[in-house]
Motif scaffolding. Structure first.
Motif, PDB file in Angstrom:
ATOM      1  N   SER A 160      -9.230  54.104  90.752  1.00 34.08           N
ATOM      2  CA  SER A 160      -9.468  54.600  92.113  1.00 34.08           C
ATOM      3  C   SER A 160     -10.609  53.840  92.784  1.00 34.08           C
ATOM      4  O   SER A 160     -11.689  53.699  92.211  1.00 34.08           O
ATOM      5  CB  SER A 160      -9.841  56.078  92.078  1.00 34.08           C
ATOM      6  N   GLY A 161     -10.356  53.363  93.995  1.00 31.38           N
ATOM      7  CA  GLY A 161     -11.377  52.642  94.743  1.00 31.38           C
ATOM      8  C   GLY A 161     -11.430  51.162  94.413  1.00 31.38           C
ATOM      9  O   GLY A 161     -12.155  50.407  95.046  1.00 31.38           O
ATOM     10  N   ASP A 216      -3.438  54.113  92.526  1.00 26.96           N
ATOM     11  CA  ASP A 216      -4.645  54.089  91.700  1.00 26.96           C
ATOM     12  C   ASP A 216      -4.389  54.789  90.381  1.00 26.96           C
ATOM     13  O   ASP A 216      -3.425  55.545  90.223  1.00 26.96           O
ATOM     14  CB  ASP A 216      -5.823  54.745  92.437  1.00 26.96           C
ATOM     15  N   THR A 221     -13.593  58.097  86.966  1.00 29.35           N
ATOM     16  CA  THR A 221     -12.962  58.202  88.282  1.00 29.35           C
ATOM     17  C   THR A 221     -11.664  58.955  88.032  1.00 29.35           C
ATOM     18  O   THR A 221     -10.743  58.444  87.430  1.00 29.35           O
ATOM     19  CB  THR A 221     -12.656  56.836  88.919  1.00 29.35           C
ATOM     20  N   GLN A 275      -7.028  56.069  95.856  1.00 32.79           N
ATOM     21  CA  GLN A 275      -7.957  57.184  95.605  1.00 32.79           C
ATOM     22  C   GLN A 275      -7.295  58.567  95.526  1.00 32.79           C
ATOM     23  O   GLN A 275      -7.889  59.559  95.928  1.00 32.79           O
ATOM     24  CB  GLN A 275      -9.057  57.183  96.676  1.00 32.79           C
TER      25      GLN A 275
END
Lengths: 351, 356, 333
Positions: free
Chosen positions: C15-16, C64, C84, C195
């Motif tokens: 994620s991210g 993600d 995450t 995300q």
């Protein structure tokens, strides 16, 4: 406007008017427009300067610092003249004991008392206190006397006065509510200068109860880039010899760049831009070395179609407690770094 | 004049578990139709009644919200002759053991939340809360027939009629927040005989119990200038500390705290005083857990107030309320609305069309 | 399709940090889409235009994966981290992870081979990543860098195992459907969202930008068919699941009906899903602007959020068929 004035001002989440008025007075001459919205956010626009800087459509940069501080609220006035209260924002019960507070707009002094240790059984002395029955004592003899001084719904702040401690090395200062009056003071400083972007300085409300002010402010502004300015966790107290765990941030090591917290993941381009800008200008910086807490960036990055966002913070020891402590060197370096970053954003967000 | 007890009886006994509010919505629609200029349902099932004001267009607007959904259960699996279920919203599992329910399959089937006789349980077993995994619903049908009538995903409501207690108190299910819907009805009814300049949106919202979802989207869609959320509050009862409660039969509690715009609070209190209405105040230190929490941060932010009608035994099938408090809440809102003028709009800094 | 699945599940993208997986997906969807863009949150949005009579439909499959992000490097070069998304420490000890720059690390536990290690579960704060560094100065990665799990894709024939079936299997289903479908009346926005694992965040901004008339998430769901599993009426191999409810939302009843009718017209097996725990991008889409009717097509998956997630290939193929049928017909809820 000094950090001192802002730190001493009183403004618990939902009751930011006093802080807002101070800030507006300090920046009014420097800005082109301002609005106070339904949540109580103060949103100031300072257009790109000098004229023509930033091109025909300068980048719209929202820089947010929250005005509100954690505190208490009076929920009832008891027959014995004491005040029942609830907490506004995240406060560790253990820090409430034996503190001085100020109640309501008239700043009526009071204390939070607790049973003397002599009367507490030995078995309970090591336990965290149960504060659900704690009250504020303003010295009123009975309900009637208290009602003449305070009202149910009055907001309560800790009583702590700003003071600079060390004038040379770290230039430390103590005071209340550095989370986030430090950010507000940085933002006020920035408004004194000129920047080649359209700067939307948002002094936000209600951050401590769920990033609520920034949410509606970001919706209104609809910026291209957002920066949250914070006073953040600093846990650099001495540790056991073999304990090599993260201090989150360290006092005097420069502004802390957040790559991720509980509320958002920072835009990598902005992380790199801040690092690059700091290195180019010889400004010290550090990372916030933990994924904890939330900031206005959490609300801003989800506004409308999404906004590339970052948070930058002045390390502050003892946040969410009655008195915190920071280094004015870190404070000055934060101002410098954001100012340089706004210049670097002139051509738009790097890819 | 609206007979609020009778309307509450109808609404309380209707089904309307979160996400499946059709039956109760139909009843609210019937009640509101004669009172409103326009009525419609939005994407998430919110029922919106519009009552236009007498001022010049474009008129400022106020949104009144009370949620019509109720907590309930949903079939999660069929196991032999029994149904497994999940909860929708904050159901206290301790309160449903031995409870009679309606399983909304191909038709409404009466069912029982199964319990094992205490005689065969150990003392230790009797002292524990029964976990969801050990709870079943029995509708008395063999598996083959059961499967013809019930599927995974069918809704289950509590089977409970509204009863009258002494002193205009009533008890039943889903009074949270059908009482609020009744108070909106009382308000709309009163406004028929009064002059008001602002437009009124009365909204019976959906999906409050799983996260204020109906209010979130209806506030966005309507973009009101100000809003009031009406929900039930914790009424004085045994076993609860005095500082957390409001008094029964003492009128709506006008909330203060971060969720409430101070000028909205002020004006409501002033209205109560001016008209000598019974009201009380309460402090909500942060998240109010009402539709008002969502409305306040819609778009650019909406000045919001929260009214709580005192209620005992929340989220059970014996929710108890004083019907006088429902009427008082409706009356307070109606008088507040008739007092809305240009000056108040300016005081709140309302910028019409600012969002365009 | 299995080769497509292999590529997608083995790619890196916590994620991210979705740039690599996004590039891979972009390459695969570009030939079939009229327009492809990336928004401010990093969502990849591929538009297939309809004939003009239909509705704008948003299909969301998050790209993600759960992972770890470095928070602190100690003096000896061990990396401390935060998760995450929903990472359980139980799955981590001895696992291998990889960073964006290719650095591989192994996860150690302070209590391994110590007496307390025999009786307690690991806590995240007791775990660290060892990337083979000898000190703080020669670590090949820095604070803020993220790592994903490393596991090869395994094809057992009918059943498939990989590290990020959640949710690359749905990315594969969406891409496959896009590549197989002919004309459609609807404007189809295939969103490969960012995300999701940290709070269905990418879908919030993507749906705001698209303003769809209908939202459909494609994601994995839990099953109740393994030994002593939490009771749940979804099993591997019994067909794709049509979500009625999960912890974050109730699907729009009209969307549920529309999906069931399509599955029945195709005569494929399907399952009705009531999930306790977890939610999907549909939760965010539903709340966008003034509200969007939303639902979710789920791929049953065992061992979700471990490095070895298992799906049934038949469920996957039927999900593709169902998705094509849903999206190419006229939609009237």
């Amino acid at each position: 406007m000094t950090l001192e004035t802002l730190s001493n001002a009183r403004g618990v989440s939902g009751n930011e008017a006093a802080v807002r008025d101070l800030i507006l007075d300090a920046v009014r001459e420097q800005i082109d427009e301002h609005t106070v919205d339904a949540l109580g956010n103060l949103i100031c626009l300072k257009r790109a300067r000098p004229e023509g800087a930033g091109g025909e459509k300068p980048l719209r940069v929202m820089v947010a610092a929250h005005m509100d501080e954690i505190g208490l609220i009076v929920t009832g006035i008891n027959n014995d003249g004491s005040l029942s209260f609830d907490k506004v924002g995240g406060i560790d019960d253990r820090v409430l004991l034996s503190k001085q507070v100020l109640v309501g707009d008239k700043a009526v002094p009071g204390v939070i008392g607790y049973a003397p240790i002599h009367l507490i059984p030995a078995s309970e002395r090591n336990k965290a206190p149960d504060m659900s029955k704690a009250v504020i004592d303003i010295g009123a003899a009975n309900k009637g006397a208290a009602e003449g001084l305070v009202n149910v719904g009055d907001y309560v702040t800790f009583h702590a006065t700003y003071q600079q401690l060390d004038s040379e090395r770290l230039r430390t200062a103590r005071g209340k509510a550095f989370d986030d009056r430090a950010g507000c003071a940085v933002l006020v400083e920035l408004l004194q200068g000129e920047h080649p972007v359209d700067l939307y300085a948002a002094f936000t409300a209600q951050e401590e109860v769920g990033l609520r002010g920034a949410q509606v402010a970001a919706y209104r502004i609809n910026p291209d880039v957002a920066i949250a300015l914070e006073g953040t966790i600093c846990d650099d107290l001495p540790k056991e010899e073999d304990d090599d765990s993260s201090p989150v941030t360290q006092l005097g090591q420069g502004p802390a760049i957040t790559f991720m917290d509980r509320s958002f993941i920072a835009d990598r381009r902005l992380v790199d831009l801040l690092i690059h800008t700091a290195e180019e200008n010889d400004i010290p910086y550090q990372f916030k070395q933990a994924v904890s807490g939330g900031t206005d960036a959490g609300a801003m990055h989800l506004a409308r179609e999404g906004v590339p966002s970052i948070a930058l913070a002045v390390p502050s020891r003892y946040i969410h407690a009655p008195v915190s402590l920071l280094s004015l060197n870190d404070f000055d370096h934060t101002v410098q770094l954001v100012r340089a970053a706004l210049s670097a954003l002139q051509g738009g967000l790097p890819s | 004049m609206i007979e609020s007890t009778e309307l509450l009886r109808k609404l309380s006994q209707a089904s309307g578990v979160t996400g499946y509010e059709d039956e109760v919505r139909q009843l609210v629609h019937e009640a509101w139709e004669p009172l409103a200029d326009e009525i419609r349902t939005d994407t998430l099932g919110n029922l919106i009644a519009i009552k236009r004001g007498a001022g010049d267009a474009p008129r400022p607007t106020i949104m009144l919200a009370a949620h019509m959904d109720e907590i309930g259960l949903i079939v999660s699996a069929i196991e032999g002759d029994f149904l497994r279920f999940s909860t929708v919203g904050g159901v206290d599992l301790r309160t449903i053991v031995g409870q009679e329910v309606n399983v909304h399959g191909t038709e409404s089937l009466p069912g029982i939340v199964a319990t094992r006789p205490p005689h065969i349980l150990t003392a230790q077993e009797r002292s524990r809360v029964i976990p969801l995994e050990k709870l079943f619903i029995d509708v008395g049908l063999p598996e083959e027939t059961l499967r013809q009538h019930v599927q995974v995903g069918d809704l289950i409501t509590m089977r409970r009629d509204l009863i009258s207690l002494a002193g205009e108190f009533v008890a039943g299910k889903a009074i949270d927040d059908r009482a609020g819907v009744v108070s909106l009805t009382v308000c709309l009814d009163m406004l028929r005989g009064m002059r008001h300049t602002w437009d009124v949106y009365a909204v019976a919202t959906t999906q409050e119990e799983i996260g204020l979802r109906g209010a979130t989207v209806s506030a966005y869609g309507l973009t009101p200038d100000i809003g009031i959320a009406v929900d039930v509050g914790f009424g004085k009862q045994q076993g609860v500390s005095d500082s957390k409660i409001i008094d029964m039969d003492a009128g709506p509690a006008i909330a203060m705290g971060p969720n409430v715009h101070p000028k909205m609070h002020e004006r409501l209190v002033a209205t109560g005083k001016q008209h000598e209405l019974k009201y009380q105040t309460e402090v909500i230190a942060g998240r109010s857990g009402t539709d008002g929490w969502a409305m306040q941060v819609s778009r650019q932010g909406i000045p919001t107030a929260v009214l709580s009608i005192p209620l005992r035994y929340m989220h059970t099938t014996v929710e108890t309320i004083c019907t006088r408090d429902i009427d008082r809440t409706g009356r307070l809102m109606a008088l507040f609305i008739t007092g809305l003028d240009e000056a108040f709009g300016e005081e709140l800094g309302i910028e019409k069309g600012a969002d365009a | 399709m299995k080769e497509r699945i292999r590529q997608l599940v083995e790619a890196y993208g916590p994620s991210g940090h979705e740039a690599q997986i996004r590039a891979l997906i972009e390459e695969q969807v570009a030939p079939h889409a009229d327009k492809v863009r990336t928004d401010a949150m990093g969502n990849l949005i591929a538009l297939k235009r309809g004939s003009g009579d239909g509705k704008p439909v948003m299909i969301a499959a998050h790209m993600d994966e759960i992972g770890l992000v470095v928070t602190y490097i100690d003096e000896k070069g061990f990396l401390r981290f935060s998760p995450t998304g929903g990472v359980s420490p139980v799955t981590l000890v001895g696992s291998r992870v990889r960073f964006a720059n290719g650095t591989t690390g192994v996860i150690g536990w302070e209590k391994w081979f110590r007496p307390e290690g025999n009786t307690s579960r690991p806590e995240l704060s007791e775990l660290y990543i060892d990337v083979g560094a000898t000190g703080r100065d020669d670590t090949p990665v820095g604070v803020g860098d993220a790592a994903g799990f490393v596991r090869p894709f395994e094809d057992l024939g009918q059943r498939l195992i990989a590290k990020s079936m959640d949710n690359r299997i749905s990315c594969a289903v969406a891409i496959q459907a896009l590549s197989e479908m002919g004309e459609t009346p609807n404007d189809l926005y295939f969103c490969f969202t960012a995300q999701e694992e940290v709070g269905t965040r990418g879908a919030i901004t993507a749906s705001y930008g698209i303003e769809p008339a209908l939202g459909l998430a494609v994601d994995v769901t839990l099953v109740g068919d393994t030994p002593k599993a939490r009771p749940m009426a979804v099993s591997l191999g019994e067909g794709p699941a049509i979500k009625i409810m999960d912890s974050g939302m109730l699907a729009h009843p009209g969307v549920v009906r529309w999906m069931i009718e399509a599955a029945e017209s195709l005569e494929i097996r399907y399952q009705r899903e009531v999930l306790q725990g977890g939610s999907t991008d549909a939760r965010s889409i539903q709340l966008s602007r003034a509200g969007v009717p939303a639902g979710c097509l789920s791929i049953p998956c065992r061992y979700v959020h471990t490095p070895s997630e298992m799906v049934d290939y038949g469920d996957v193929q039927n999900a593709v068929k169902l998705l094509v049928t849903l999206l190419t017909g006229e939609i009237n809820l």
